[in-house]
Design a protein around this motif. Structure first.
Motif, PDB file in Angstrom:
ATOM      1  N   VAL A 108      32.840 -11.680  12.088  1.00 20.78           N
ATOM      2  CA  VAL A 108      34.046 -11.270  12.822  1.00 20.78           C
ATOM      3  C   VAL A 108      35.114 -12.352  12.732  1.00 20.78           C
ATOM      4  O   VAL A 108      36.294 -12.076  12.486  1.00 20.78           O
ATOM      5  N   MET A 109      34.719 -13.605  12.913  1.00 19.29           N
ATOM      6  CA  MET A 109      35.693 -14.690  12.862  1.00 19.29           C
ATOM      7  C   MET A 109      36.206 -14.926  11.440  1.00 19.29           C
ATOM      8  O   MET A 109      37.345 -15.366  11.247  1.00 19.29           O
ATOM      9  N   ALA A 110      35.385 -14.625  10.426  1.00 21.33           N
ATOM     10  CA  ALA A 110      35.798 -14.865   9.042  1.00 21.33           C
ATOM     11  C   ALA A 110      36.745 -13.792   8.528  1.00 21.33           C
ATOM     12  O   ALA A 110      37.483 -14.026   7.568  1.00 21.33           O
ATOM     13  N   LEU A 111      36.726 -12.612   9.139  1.00 18.78           N
ATOM     14  CA  LEU A 111      37.668 -11.569   8.732  1.00 18.78           C
ATOM     15  C   LEU A 111      39.094 -12.063   8.980  1.00 18.78           C
ATOM     16  O   LEU A 111      39.384 -12.614  10.038  1.00 18.78           O
ATOM     17  N   PRO A 112      40.006 -11.857   8.033  1.00 19.74           N
ATOM     18  CA  PRO A 112      41.308 -12.535   8.109  1.00 19.74           C
ATOM     19  C   PRO A 112      42.350 -11.917   9.022  1.00 19.74           C
ATOM     20  O   PRO A 112      43.374 -12.551   9.268  1.00 19.74           O
ATOM     21  N   THR A 113      42.142 -10.696   9.520  1.00 14.19           N
ATOM     22  CA  THR A 113      43.156 -10.096  10.384  1.00 14.19           C
ATOM     23  C   THR A 113      42.518  -9.544  11.656  1.00 14.19           C
ATOM     24  O   THR A 113      41.337  -9.178  11.670  1.00 14.19           O
ATOM     25  N   VAL A 114      43.309  -9.467  12.708  1.00 20.67           N
ATOM     26  CA  VAL A 114      42.833  -8.908  13.974  1.00 20.67           C
ATOM     27  C   VAL A 114      42.480  -7.440  13.802  1.00 20.67           C
ATOM     28  O   VAL A 114      41.504  -6.941  14.379  1.00 20.67           O
ATOM     29  N   THR A 115      43.253  -6.732  12.989  1.00 22.48           N
ATOM     30  CA  THR A 115      42.978  -5.316  12.744  1.00 22.48           C
ATOM     31  C   THR A 115      41.602  -5.129  12.114  1.00 22.48           C
ATOM     32  O   THR A 115      40.836  -4.247  12.522  1.00 22.48           O
ATOM     33  N   ALA A 116      41.281  -5.945  11.116  1.00 23.88           N
ATOM     34  CA  ALA A 116      39.983  -5.839  10.458  1.00 23.88           C
ATOM     35  C   ALA A 116      38.853  -6.167  11.434  1.00 23.88           C
ATOM     36  O   ALA A 116      37.811  -5.495  11.445  1.00 23.88           O
TER      37      ALA A 116
ATOM     38  N   LEU B 100      29.473   0.645   8.599  1.00 25.68           N
ATOM     39  CA  LEU B 100      30.912   0.406   8.611  1.00 25.68           C
ATOM     40  C   LEU B 100      31.596   1.376   7.660  1.00 25.68           C
ATOM     41  O   LEU B 100      31.033   1.754   6.628  1.00 25.68           O
ATOM     42  N   THR B 101      32.809   1.773   7.986  1.00 29.14           N
ATOM     43  CA  THR B 101      33.598   2.579   7.074  1.00 29.14           C
ATOM     44  C   THR B 101      34.187   1.680   5.989  1.00 29.14           C
ATOM     45  O   THR B 101      34.380   0.478   6.201  1.00 29.14           O
TER      46      THR B 101
ATOM     47  N   ARG C 253      26.790 -11.940  13.090  1.00 29.40           N
ATOM     48  CA  ARG C 253      27.895 -11.013  13.310  1.00 29.40           C
ATOM     49  C   ARG C 253      29.119 -11.739  13.886  1.00 29.40           C
ATOM     50  O   ARG C 253      30.253 -11.384  13.570  1.00 29.40           O
ATOM     51  N   GLY C 254      28.869 -12.751  14.715  1.00 25.73           N
ATOM     52  CA  GLY C 254      29.987 -13.540  15.213  1.00 25.73           C
ATOM     53  C   GLY C 254      30.717 -14.249  14.091  1.00 25.73           C
ATOM     54  O   GLY C 254      31.955 -14.308  14.065  1.00 25.73           O
TER      55      GLY C 254
ATOM     56  N   LEU D  15      34.216  -4.340  14.766  1.00 28.60           N
ATOM     57  CA  LEU D  15      33.562  -4.318  16.074  1.00 28.60           C
ATOM     58  C   LEU D  15      33.392  -2.893  16.592  1.00 28.60           C
ATOM     59  O   LEU D  15      32.330  -2.532  17.116  1.00 28.60           O
ATOM     60  N   VAL D  16      34.432  -2.074  16.436  1.00 26.29           N
ATOM     61  CA  VAL D  16      34.353  -0.678  16.893  1.00 26.29           C
ATOM     62  C   VAL D  16      33.306   0.094  16.091  1.00 26.29           C
ATOM     63  O   VAL D  16      32.521   0.870  16.649  1.00 26.29           O
ATOM     64  N   ASN D  17      33.275  -0.129  14.787  1.00 24.57           N
ATOM     65  CA  ASN D  17      32.290   0.550  13.944  1.00 24.57           C
ATOM     66  C   ASN D  17      30.864   0.151  14.304  1.00 24.57           C
ATOM     67  O   ASN D  17      29.967   0.994  14.358  1.00 24.57           O
ATOM     68  N   TRP D  18      30.643  -1.142  14.518  1.00 24.44           N
ATOM     69  CA  TRP D  18      29.312  -1.592  14.933  1.00 24.44           C
ATOM     70  C   TRP D  18      28.895  -0.933  16.248  1.00 24.44           C
ATOM     71  O   TRP D  18      27.767  -0.454  16.383  1.00 24.44           O
ATOM     72  N   ALA D  19      29.806  -0.919  17.214  1.00 22.59           N
ATOM     73  CA  ALA D  19      29.504  -0.332  18.520  1.00 22.59           C
ATOM     74  C   ALA D  19      29.234   1.169  18.400  1.00 22.59           C
ATOM     75  O   ALA D  19      28.289   1.693  19.006  1.00 22.59           O
TER      76      ALA D  19
END
Length: 448
Positions: A387-395, A56-57, A383-384, A400-404
C-alpha cells in the motif's frame, strides 16, 4: 535556444519515478521531457498475482502515468533500437509506424521480459505472468479449465485440466501458485460435479530450496503453509519438454496438464543489445552513478541495468526488484538534472529494506529489516508495504477497497473473455520479437 531533450524509455518503477522528480527539479524552460511507453500506466508488478486470482481488479495495479506526470510528453509505442552516434531512439508506435525520437539525455529503464530456455515446446505452450494482459489471460484460462473439467466425460482429460504446473520458486512463482491455488479451491465449491480433491498444484524449481533470498527458515515455513493447502513441490528439478497436454520433468516424470505457468526468472529487455555496449548477465553495465560507459548522455537503471551494489560490495550488482528500481529512479532524476546543470553526480547506494511474500489469506512470510515474520504479522507487513509503495492515493484506495471487498464478498469466478482469440505465447504478449538487431539498426541509417 532549443531546450535539451530528455527521453525516458519505459514507464515502470524507475522511469516513472525519475520523470516525476525531474518535473519538480527542472523548470519548463530547462528541458523537454518525453516518455516512450507502450501503455499509459505504470504496472505495479508485485500485485499481479492478485489480479490473476481476482482479488484485485486490473485497474487497481495500473497506475495512471498521466495522473503522475503533468509536463511529460508521452509517446505511445515501444523503443526497438537506439543509435547512440546519432542520438536517436527508434520507436514503433502503437499504430506500427516507425519514428525517430532525438535526445540529448537518454534514460533507459526498459525493464525486463520473461527468461526462457531452449526447452522443446516451452515458447509454444507456456503461459507467463509479466504483463497485465497475461494476468487477465491466465485468470480466464484457469477458470476455463474448471468449466471444461466439470463437463469432461474422459477422466484423463478431467485430471489433466485440473492439474496446474508453475515453474519458478522465486517471488513471482510462489505468489502466483499460492494465489491461484486459493482461487481454484474457492471456485470448486461452485461446481457440484467437481471433486475438489482432484485439483492439483505443482511448483517446480531447479533450486534446492524455496525462496532462497529469504533464508532457509522462512522458505521452509512458506513450503509448510502451501503444503498444508495441497501444493506439491518438485525442487532440484526442471522442465525437459512441454506439449499441449503434458509437461515432462528432468527427473523423468510426465505430468498430464493443460496449464504450465512459467515464472523462472527475467531477462533484460532486448533493447539493451542495440547499444553495442558492455553487458553483464544480459544487462547494461553502468557506473555507480547510473551512466552507461562509452556512450555520451545515456543513463540506465532498473531490470535492464547491471548497477553496482555498493552496499553489498564485492563486485555485486543490484537484483532486479521493484524496490531497487524505484530508488534508482530517484537517483536518476538527481544525476540527469546535475548533468544538465553541470553539477556533481551521486552514486546509487541503497540498503535493502527487506522482502515480503504474500501467499494469500492469512499466509505470508516477510523479512523487514532482517526480522523474520510469518503468518498474520507477516501478512500485515506485506500488505502494508504494498500500500505504501503504490505511488498514488487513488491506487492505494483502489487496492484497499478491493482487498476488503474480496475478503467479505468473495469472488464470482467469471471469465471476462477480454484476451480470447489472441495467441497466448510469451513472445506475443511481451513482443520480444519486435526489436531491431545491431545490423538492422546500421542498415536503417545507411539507407536513409
Amino acid at each position: 535556444m532549443a531546450r535539451p531533450k530528455i527521453v525516458v524509455v519505459g514507464g515502470g518503477f524507475a522511469g516513472a519515478e525519475c520523470l516525476q522528480r525531474l518535473e519538480r527539479k527542472l523548470g519548463p524552460a530547462e528541458a523537454e521531457l518525453t516518455l516512450v511507453t507502450p501503455t499509459d500506466y505504470q504496472l505495479y508488478l508485485p500485485l499481479l498475482p492478485h489480479v490473476a486470482a481476482g482479488v484485485l481488479t486490473p485497474q487497481s495495479v495500473a497506475v495512471s502515468l498521466r495522473r503522475r506526470l503533468r509536463r511529460t510528453r508521452l509517446v505511445p509505442g515501444a523503443a526497438i533500437g537506439v543509435d547512440t552516434a546519432a542520438k536517436v531512439c527508434i520507436v514503433r508506435k502503437t499504430t506500427g509506424e516507425l519514428v525517430d525520437v532525438p535526445y540529448d539525455q537518454l534514460v533507459l529503464t526498459a525493464g525486463s521480459t520473461t527468461r526462457t530456455f531452449d526447452i522443446p515446446g516451452l515458447t509454444e505452450y507456456a503461459l507467463g505472468m509479466k504483463t497485465l494482459a497475461q494476468a487477465a489471460y491466465l485468470r480466464d484460462h484457469v477458470i476455463a479449465q474448471l468449466d471444461l473439467a466439470a463437463v469432461a466425460e474422459d477422466p484423463a482429460e478431467r485430471d489433466a485440466r485440473l492439474r496446474f504446473v508453475v515453474v519458478g520458486g522465486g517471488y513471482a512463482g510462489t505468489e502466483t501458485a499460492a494465489c491461484l491455488q486459493r482461487l481454484t479451491t474457492a471456485a470448486a465449491k461452485r461446481y457440484p460435479r467437481l471433486d475438489p480433491s482432484l485439483i492439483e498444484w505443482h511448483l517446480v524449481d531447479v533450486a534446492p530450496k524455496l525462496l532462497p533470498e529469504l533464508g532457509e527458515n522462512l522458505g521452509a515455513k512458506a513450503m509448510q503453509m502451501l503444503r498444508r493447502r495441497g501444493v506439491e513441490f518438485s525442487l532440484n528439478t526442471s522442465v525437459a519438454a512441454v506439449e499441449a497436454d503434458s509437461v515432462t520433468l528432468t527427473d523423468g516424470r510426465v505430468l498430464p496438464t493443460r496449464t504450465l505457468i512459467w515464472t523462472a526468472g527475467v531477462a533484460a529487455s532486448p533493447l539493451v543489445h542495440t547499444l553495442s555496449t558492455e553487458t553483464m548477465r544480459g544487462r547494461l553495465v553502468t557506473t555507480a552513478e547510473l551512466t552507461v560507459p562509452g556512450v555520451e548522455g545515456v543513463f540506465a537503471a532498473g531490470d535492464a541495468a547491471a548497477v553496482p551494489d555498493l552496499a553489498a560490495g564485492g563486485g555485486a550488482i543490484t537484483p532486479p526488484t521493484a524496490q531497487h528500481a524505484q530508488r534508482q529512479g530517484k537517483a536518476l532524476a538527481h544525476n540527469v538534472a546535475a548533468r544538465l546543470r553541470g553539477g556533481l553526480l551521486r552514486p546509487y547506494r541503497h540498503r535493502d529494506l527487506g522482502l515480503v511474500v504474500d501467499l494469500g489469506g492469512k499466509d505470508a512470510v516477510s523479512k523487514p529489516l532482517g526480522v523474520e515474520l510469518s503468518g498474520v504479522p507477516a501478512q500485515a507487513v506485506a500488505r502494508g508495504y504494498h500500500v505504501m509503495a503504490l505511488p498514488t492515493v487513488t491506487a492505494r484506495t483502489r487496492v484497499l477497497v478491493n482487498w476488503a471487498l474480496n475478503a467479505t464478498a468473495g469472488d464470482d469466478f467469471v471469465r471476462t473473455g477480454f484476451q480470447a482469440g489472441r495467441p497466448a505465447r510469451l513472445q506475443d504478449f511481451e513482443e520480444t520479437n519486435a526489436f531491431l538487431t545491431s545490423e538492422e539498426l546500421k542498415q536503417r541509417y545507411e539507407e536513409e
